[in-house]
Design a protein around this motif. Structure first.
Motif, PDB file in Angstrom:
ATOM      1  N   HIS A 119       0.755  -1.153  -0.245  1.00  0.00           N
ATOM      2  CA  HIS A 119       0.208   0.049  -0.206  1.00  0.00           C
ATOM      3  C   HIS A 119       0.866   1.244   0.038  1.00  0.00           C
ATOM      4  N   VAL A 120       2.010   1.190   0.459  1.00  0.00           N
ATOM      5  CA  VAL A 120       2.938   2.210   0.473  1.00  0.00           C
ATOM      6  C   VAL A 120       3.332   2.892  -0.990  1.00  0.00           C
ATOM      7  N   THR A 121       3.105   1.745  -2.003  1.00  0.00           N
ATOM      8  CA  THR A 121       3.196   2.144  -3.477  1.00  0.00           C
ATOM      9  C   THR A 121       2.234   2.660  -4.242  1.00  0.00           C
ATOM     10  N   LEU A 122       1.112   2.659  -3.623  1.00  0.00           N
ATOM     11  CA  LEU A 122      -0.157   2.867  -4.453  1.00  0.00           C
ATOM     12  C   LEU A 122       0.005   4.347  -5.351  1.00  0.00           C
ATOM     13  N   ILE A 123       0.631   5.322  -4.544  1.00  0.00           N
ATOM     14  CA  ILE A 123       0.439   6.769  -5.236  1.00  0.00           C
ATOM     15  C   ILE A 123       1.813   6.413  -6.269  1.00  0.00           C
ATOM     16  N   VAL A 125       2.761   3.940  -8.204  1.00  0.00           N
ATOM     17  CA  VAL A 125       1.863   3.156  -8.992  1.00  0.00           C
ATOM     18  C   VAL A 125       0.986   3.865  -9.774  1.00  0.00           C
ATOM     19  N   PHE A 126       0.025   4.645  -9.159  1.00  0.00           N
ATOM     20  CA  PHE A 126      -0.975   5.153  -9.753  1.00  0.00           C
ATOM     21  C   PHE A 126      -0.412   6.281 -10.832  1.00  0.00           C
ATOM     22  N   GLN A 127       0.678   7.040 -10.302  1.00  0.00           N
ATOM     23  CA  GLN A 127       1.058   8.074 -11.296  1.00  0.00           C
ATOM     24  C   GLN A 127       1.736   7.235 -12.547  1.00  0.00           C
ATOM     25  N   LEU A 128       2.693   6.070 -12.215  1.00  0.00           N
ATOM     26  CA  LEU A 128       3.084   5.458 -13.361  1.00  0.00           C
ATOM     27  C   LEU A 128       2.000   5.066 -14.350  1.00  0.00           C
ATOM     28  N   THR A 129       0.871   4.455 -13.718  1.00  0.00           N
ATOM     29  CA  THR A 129      -0.131   4.055 -14.700  1.00  0.00           C
ATOM     30  C   THR A 129      -0.483   4.903 -15.673  1.00  0.00           C
ATOM     31  N   GLN A 130      -0.865   6.351 -14.904  1.00  0.00           N
ATOM     32  CA  GLN A 130      -1.274   7.589 -15.836  1.00  0.00           C
ATOM     33  C   GLN A 130      -0.267   7.896 -17.087  1.00  0.00           C
ATOM     34  N   LYS A 131       0.898   7.860 -16.677  1.00  0.00           N
ATOM     35  CA  LYS A 131       2.041   8.162 -17.549  1.00  0.00           C
ATOM     36  C   LYS A 131       1.966   7.351 -18.680  1.00  0.00           C
ATOM     37  N   LEU A 132       1.879   5.840 -18.247  1.00  0.00           N
ATOM     38  CA  LEU A 132       1.767   4.976 -19.396  1.00  0.00           C
ATOM     39  C   LEU A 132       0.387   4.714 -20.160  1.00  0.00           C
ATOM     40  N   ASN A 133      -0.603   5.760 -19.709  1.00  0.00           N
ATOM     41  CA  ASN A 133      -1.959   5.859 -20.481  1.00  0.00           C
ATOM     42  C   ASN A 133      -2.830   4.260 -20.074  1.00  0.00           C
ATOM     43  N   LEU A 134      -2.517   3.853 -18.902  1.00  0.00           N
ATOM     44  CA  LEU A 134      -3.128   2.634 -18.644  1.00  0.00           C
ATOM     45  C   LEU A 134      -4.134   2.514 -17.541  1.00  0.00           C
ATOM     46  N   VAL A 215      -7.881   1.923  -6.998  1.00  0.00           N
ATOM     47  CA  VAL A 215      -7.177   2.871  -7.066  1.00  0.00           C
ATOM     48  C   VAL A 215      -6.967   3.307  -8.731  1.00  0.00           C
ATOM     49  N   LEU A 216      -6.624   2.267  -9.135  1.00  0.00           N
ATOM     50  CA  LEU A 216      -6.186   2.207 -10.836  1.00  0.00           C
ATOM     51  C   LEU A 216      -7.481   1.786 -11.807  1.00  0.00           C
ATOM     52  N   THR A 217      -8.624   1.640 -11.251  1.00  0.00           N
ATOM     53  CA  THR A 217      -9.788   1.478 -12.223  1.00  0.00           C
ATOM     54  C   THR A 217     -10.847   2.512 -11.636  1.00  0.00           C
ATOM     55  N   GLN A 218     -11.788   2.983 -12.472  1.00  0.00           N
ATOM     56  CA  GLN A 218     -12.691   3.733 -12.166  1.00  0.00           C
ATOM     57  C   GLN A 218     -14.189   3.480 -12.792  1.00  0.00           C
ATOM     58  N   SER A 219     -14.127   3.093 -13.900  1.00  0.00           N
ATOM     59  CA  SER A 219     -15.643   2.724 -14.606  1.00  0.00           C
ATOM     60  C   SER A 219     -15.854   1.175 -14.424  1.00  0.00           C
ATOM     61  N   GLN A 220     -17.121   0.934 -14.715  1.00  0.00           N
ATOM     62  CA  GLN A 220     -17.659  -0.422 -14.498  1.00  0.00           C
ATOM     63  C   GLN A 220     -16.688  -1.673 -15.279  1.00  0.00           C
ATOM     64  N   LYS A 221     -16.372  -0.852 -16.694  1.00  0.00           N
ATOM     65  CA  LYS A 221     -16.006  -1.856 -17.640  1.00  0.00           C
ATOM     66  C   LYS A 221     -14.700  -2.198 -17.249  1.00  0.00           C
ATOM     67  N   SER A 222     -13.915  -1.801 -16.299  1.00  0.00           N
ATOM     68  CA  SER A 222     -12.523  -2.133 -16.004  1.00  0.00           C
ATOM     69  C   SER A 222     -12.546  -2.597 -14.686  1.00  0.00           C
ATOM     70  N   ARG A 223     -13.320  -2.553 -13.787  1.00  0.00           N
ATOM     71  CA  ARG A 223     -13.407  -3.051 -12.577  1.00  0.00           C
ATOM     72  C   ARG A 223     -13.452  -4.823 -12.311  1.00  0.00           C
ATOM     73  N   THR A 224     -13.095  -5.078 -11.374  1.00  0.00           N
ATOM     74  CA  THR A 224     -13.038  -6.533 -10.840  1.00  0.00           C
ATOM     75  C   THR A 224     -13.970  -6.939 -10.041  1.00  0.00           C
ATOM     76  N   LEU A 225     -14.153  -8.183  -9.794  1.00  0.00           N
ATOM     77  CA  LEU A 225     -15.384  -8.499  -8.606  1.00  0.00           C
ATOM     78  C   LEU A 225     -15.268  -7.965  -7.523  1.00  0.00           C
ATOM     79  N   PRO A 226     -14.132  -7.832  -6.827  1.00  0.00           N
ATOM     80  CA  PRO A 226     -14.229  -7.301  -5.509  1.00  0.00           C
ATOM     81  C   PRO A 226     -14.860  -5.956  -5.240  1.00  0.00           C
ATOM     82  N   LEU A 227     -15.079  -5.154  -6.496  1.00  0.00           N
ATOM     83  CA  LEU A 227     -15.497  -3.720  -6.382  1.00  0.00           C
ATOM     84  C   LEU A 227     -17.081  -4.007  -6.911  1.00  0.00           C
TER      85      LEU A 227
END
Length: 276
Positions: A119-123, A125-134, A215-227
């Motif tokens: 969980h320390v790496t959340l921020i 990883v979030f920034q890296l994911t945005q830069k990679l357009n993922l 943290v890394l997904t927002q829309s229903q089309k990309s989210r997994t079962l726990p959400l």
């Protein structure tokens, strides 16, 4: 002597029964609540037996976006697990069989990586994911899931491979096998119990993972079962039986997978316990 043995067996059986009740109570609550109507939990009691098999909860769940969440979870876990098993298999072989200067330092770094709270790496990883357009894609979860499950996988599989007799490799070398052929024809097949253990262990962790998926997904089309439980709760209320129905359906694939691979899991955990 026999009397002491019987007392010991009774004591162990009693402890097992207590543990079964403690571990089984939440599971019973989940399944029983899934077959109740919305307010039956509050009127009849939390652990009461359902008055009837109220299947409307499961019907509404399956009529929603459940299959989208299910596909996303299956895809992310499947791809991540394949990467984890292949990478850990290739990395564990030199760590367990070869002697080189950086063997212990590199393996020490892998062991140290197990102590890093994910969980320390959340921020970062979030920034890296945005830069990679993922961001907000199911591919955003594959990288973190693979990276954070690799250290424990390499650690377990290295210990497993270290118990494989070296005489097998020596015999293969005498027959003209090189390192690559020895790895693919001898080491990899003999590592199947260890790989099965890692497959079940990592699958359960990734299947139930919540933080990175949130943290890394927002829309229903990309989210997994726990959400998926968010569909059945509002700001001030929640449909408990419906949420329990979702959780029951979410747990079912892992229960089936564990039932099928239980024998391989036990063999993988016990392999190497006794040196031959």
């Amino acid at each position: 002597m026999k009397k002491k043995f019987k007392v010991g067996k009774i004591f162990v059986a009693l402890l097992a029964l207590i543990w079964l009740v403690i571990a089984g109570a939440p599971f019973y609550f989940m399944v029983a609540s899934a077959f109740k109507e919305q307010f039956e939990i509050f009127t009849a009691g939390v652990f009461s037996i359902p008055k009837g098999l109220y299947m409307q909860n499961f019907k509404e769940v399956l009529e929603g976006d459940f299959y989208v969440y299910l596909f996303n979870s299956l895809f992310v876990v499947g791809v991540s697990l394949a990467l984890i098993l292949v990478t850990s298999l290739c990395a564990s072989y030199p760590f367990s069989r070869f002697k080189f200067k950086l063997n212990k330092p590199l393996f020490g770094l892998i062991v140290a990586a197990m102590a890093v709270p994910i969980h320390v790496t959340l921020i970062p990883v979030f920034q890296l994911t945005q830069k990679l357009n993922l961001y907000d894609t199911i591919f955003a979860l594959i990288g973190p899931y693979t990276a954070f499950n690799l250290p424990i996988s390499v650690f377990i599989l290295t210990g497993f491979m270290a118990q494989i007799p070296k005489e097998l490799e020596e015999s293969a070398e005498i027959d003209g096998c090189g390192k690559y052929r020895t790895f693919f024809n001898i080491i990899a097949p003999l590592s199947k119990p260890g790989l099965a253990t890692l497959a079940i262990y990592n699958s359960v962790n990734m299947w139930n993972e919540f933080s990175f998926a949130l943290v890394l997904t927002q829309s229903q089309k990309s989210r997994t079962l726990p959400l998926s439980i968010w569909e059945f709760q509002g700001q001030y209320n929640a449909n408990i039986p419906m949420i329990m129905a979702v959780l029951t359906l979410c747990a079912l694939p892992m229960i089936v997978a564990f039932a099928i691979g239980q024998d391989k899991l036990i063999k993988g955990m016990m392999a190497g316990a006794v040196k031959g």
